[in-house]
Motif scaffolding. Structure first.
Motif, mmCIF file in Angstrom:
data_model
loop_
_atom_site.group_PDB
_atom_site.id
_atom_site.type_symbol
_atom_site.label_atom_id
_atom_site.label_comp_id
_atom_site.label_asym_id
_atom_site.label_seq_id
_atom_site.Cartn_x
_atom_site.Cartn_y
_atom_site.Cartn_z
ATOM 1 N N TYR A 139 1.092 -1.682 -0.122
ATOM 2 C CA TYR A 139 0.505 0.113 0.067
ATOM 3 C C TYR A 139 0.812 1.212 -0.145
ATOM 4 N N THR A 140 0.093 2.353 -0.616
ATOM 5 C CA THR A 140 1.053 3.971 -0.746
ATOM 6 C C THR A 140 -0.013 4.072 0.922
ATOM 7 N N LEU A 141 0.643 5.075 1.683
ATOM 8 C CA LEU A 141 0.235 5.670 2.310
ATOM 9 C C LEU A 141 -1.256 6.184 2.104
ATOM 10 N N ALA A 142 -1.794 7.233 1.278
ATOM 11 C CA ALA A 142 -2.952 7.144 0.767
ATOM 12 C C ALA A 142 -4.091 5.611 0.589
ATOM 13 N N SER A 143 -3.404 4.826 -0.133
ATOM 14 C CA SER A 143 -4.209 3.478 -0.611
ATOM 15 C C SER A 143 -4.380 2.887 1.064
ATOM 16 N N ALA A 144 -3.752 2.554 1.859
ATOM 17 C CA ALA A 144 -3.619 1.941 3.270
ATOM 18 C C ALA A 144 -4.563 2.650 4.226
ATOM 19 N N TYR A 145 -4.684 4.347 4.295
ATOM 20 C CA TYR A 145 -5.258 5.240 4.254
ATOM 21 C C TYR A 145 -6.488 4.685 4.095
ATOM 22 N N GLU A 146 -6.640 4.763 3.069
ATOM 23 C CA GLU A 146 -8.150 4.388 2.096
ATOM 24 C C GLU A 146 -8.495 2.691 2.311
ATOM 25 N N ALA A 147 -8.028 1.502 3.372
ATOM 26 C CA ALA A 147 -8.380 0.522 3.076
ATOM 27 C C ALA A 147 -8.219 0.538 4.471
ATOM 28 N N GLN A 148 -8.367 1.308 5.403
ATOM 29 C CA GLN A 148 -8.169 1.828 6.736
ATOM 30 C C GLN A 148 -6.675 0.677 8.001
ATOM 31 N N VAL A 149 -6.147 0.206 6.918
ATOM 32 C CA VAL A 149 -4.714 0.034 7.606
ATOM 33 C C VAL A 149 -4.378 0.658 8.696
ATOM 34 N N LEU A 150 -4.348 2.188 7.610
ATOM 35 C CA LEU A 150 -4.358 3.476 8.959
ATOM 36 C C LEU A 150 -5.085 4.133 9.041
ATOM 37 N N ARG A 167 12.316 9.810 18.121
ATOM 38 C CA ARG A 167 12.562 8.961 19.640
ATOM 39 C C ARG A 167 12.906 7.933 18.756
ATOM 40 N N GLY A 168 13.251 7.582 18.024
ATOM 41 C CA GLY A 168 13.782 6.044 18.372
ATOM 42 C C GLY A 168 13.128 5.214 17.618
ATOM 43 N N VAL A 169 11.697 4.877 17.028
ATOM 44 C CA VAL A 169 11.185 4.354 16.650
ATOM 45 C C VAL A 169 11.181 3.575 14.980
ATOM 46 N N PRO A 170 11.162 2.577 14.672
ATOM 47 C CA PRO A 170 12.063 2.172 13.140
ATOM 48 C C PRO A 170 10.810 2.874 12.660
ATOM 49 N N VAL A 171 11.626 3.414 11.821
ATOM 50 C CA VAL A 171 10.135 3.663 10.354
ATOM 51 C C VAL A 171 10.339 2.859 9.217
ATOM 52 N N PRO A 172 9.118 1.981 8.857
ATOM 53 C CA PRO A 172 8.820 1.059 7.614
ATOM 54 C C PRO A 172 9.957 1.469 6.631
ATOM 55 N N ALA A 173 10.637 0.827 6.298
ATOM 56 C CA ALA A 173 11.551 0.901 4.846
ATOM 57 C C ALA A 173 10.405 1.102 3.645
ATOM 58 N N GLY A 174 9.755 -0.015 3.329
ATOM 59 C CA GLY A 174 8.589 0.247 2.347
ATOM 60 C C GLY A 174 9.789 -0.502 1.162
ATOM 61 N N ALA A 180 6.398 6.579 -5.940
ATOM 62 C CA ALA A 180 6.087 5.907 -4.273
ATOM 63 C C ALA A 180 6.382 4.917 -3.689
ATOM 64 N N THR A 181 6.522 5.264 -1.998
ATOM 65 C CA THR A 181 6.722 3.997 -1.606
ATOM 66 C C THR A 181 5.608 3.249 -0.800
ATOM 67 N N HIS A 182 5.614 1.361 -0.990
ATOM 68 C CA HIS A 182 5.210 0.576 -0.605
ATOM 69 C C HIS A 182 5.207 0.223 0.492
ATOM 70 N N TYR A 183 3.983 -0.339 0.796
ATOM 71 C CA TYR A 183 4.204 -1.079 2.346
ATOM 72 C C TYR A 183 3.269 -2.346 2.891
ATOM 73 N N THR A 184 4.224 -2.999 3.255
ATOM 74 C CA THR A 184 3.160 -3.782 3.683
ATOM 75 C C THR A 184 1.934 -3.966 4.109
ATOM 76 N N GLU A 185 0.734 -4.563 5.006
ATOM 77 C CA GLU A 185 0.142 -4.312 5.949
ATOM 78 C C GLU A 185 0.974 -4.495 7.216
ATOM 79 N N ARG A 189 1.755 -2.386 10.676
ATOM 80 C CA ARG A 189 0.822 -2.819 11.374
ATOM 81 C C ARG A 189 1.834 -3.139 12.858
ATOM 82 N N THR A 190 3.138 -3.687 12.476
ATOM 83 C CA THR A 190 4.206 -2.912 13.262
ATOM 84 C C THR A 190 4.947 -2.058 14.402
ATOM 85 N N TRP A 191 4.940 -0.989 12.598
ATOM 86 C CA TRP A 191 5.487 0.723 12.919
ATOM 87 C C TRP A 191 4.109 0.783 13.460
ATOM 88 N N LEU A 192 2.846 0.699 13.756
ATOM 89 C CA LEU A 192 1.996 1.341 14.905
ATOM 90 C C LEU A 192 1.593 0.658 16.141
#
Length: 244
Positions: A139-150, A167-174, A180-185, A189-192
């Motif tokens: 997902y892109t950030l936009a499509s992840a929001y539309e799919a209610q993943v984010l 804050r030292g929290v790992p950011v997903p690499a995608g 655009a950058t595409h991320y797996t669900e 969710r690991t980042w969340l």
């Protein structure tokens, strides 16, 4: 760069800048070194040539420790300059791309034609049976929001990614596809979960994660594109009582 969600943006241009006008850190932790070349006559003036790239190429990574090195101009580039930039992994932004960057409001790394050289694909999985495993949906950030993943829109998510870096929290690499950058669900969710684990007990994220698990309804106000806050603040005002 600030609009795109970068942290530690610094304007350093001037005498002795050694080829850097702006230095910034993007939400993925990459250090950007940007040099600006202004032409008074714009695209009608002299295009930026190879000689203009020599200083930036010699200092962008060795001196300024840049991960992504960019030259921006309100004019055009010569063909030799474009070939040199490609050979030396320099990103070139001409007048056309500069206007697109300004008008579309997308982060610069999503507008660049070439893949940022420091953002690499993950190593291929060579374990037994890996070839039979289907590629997970991305997902892109936009499509992840539309799919209610984010729970947040892209602009808000980028602000959270900036906070994550601080804050030292790992950011997903995608995975970058050139646009655009595409991320797996699982990555998102690991980042969340990681963000929630470091957040305070009053953070909005706990309510959102509980809602996504079906324990309570999602508050529509949490799906806004406004800058996120770390604590829930009530904006309700008590109505004055009528006397008599």
């Amino acid at each position: 760069m600030i609009r795109d969600g970068c942290a530690e943006v610094e304007r350093v241009g001037g005498a002795g800048d050694q080829g850097a006008d702006v230095i910034a850190t993007d939400p993925f932790g990459r250090r950007w070194i940007i040099q600006c070349k202004h032409r008074r006559q714009g695209v009608s003036g002299a295009p930026v040539g190879v000689r203009d790239l020599h200083v930036l190429n010699g200092t962008g990574r060795p001196v300024h420790r840049g991960d992504v090195v960019v030259l921006v101009t309100n004019a055009a580039f010569t063909k030799p300059a474009r070939r040199f930039g490609q050979d030396q992994r320099l990103h070139l932004i001409d007048r056309v791309l500069l206007e697109e960057w300004m008008q579309r409001g997308q982060p610069v790394w999503e507008l660049l034609d070439d893949r940022p050289p420091t953002l690499k694909d993950p190593a291929p999985d060579v374990s037994p049976g890996a070839a039979d495993s289907p590629e997970p949906k991305r997902y892109t950030l936009a499509s992840a929001y539309e799919a209610q993943v984010l729970p947040w829109k892209p602009a808000t998510m980028r602000q959270y990614f900036v906070r994550s870096v601080r804050r030292g929290v790992p950011v997903p690499a995608g995975k970058w596809d050139g646009q655009a950058t595409h991320y797996t669900e699982e990555e998102l969710r690991t980042w969340l979960a990681d963000w929630a684990s470091q957040a305070g007990s009053t953070s909005k994220i706990h309510s959102i994660l509980s809602a996504s698990n079906g324990t309570e309804p999602v508050d529509a106000s949490m799906n806004s594109d406004e800058p996120p806050g770390d604590t829930v603040v009530s904006h309700a005002r008590e109505k004055p009582r009528r006397s008599g």
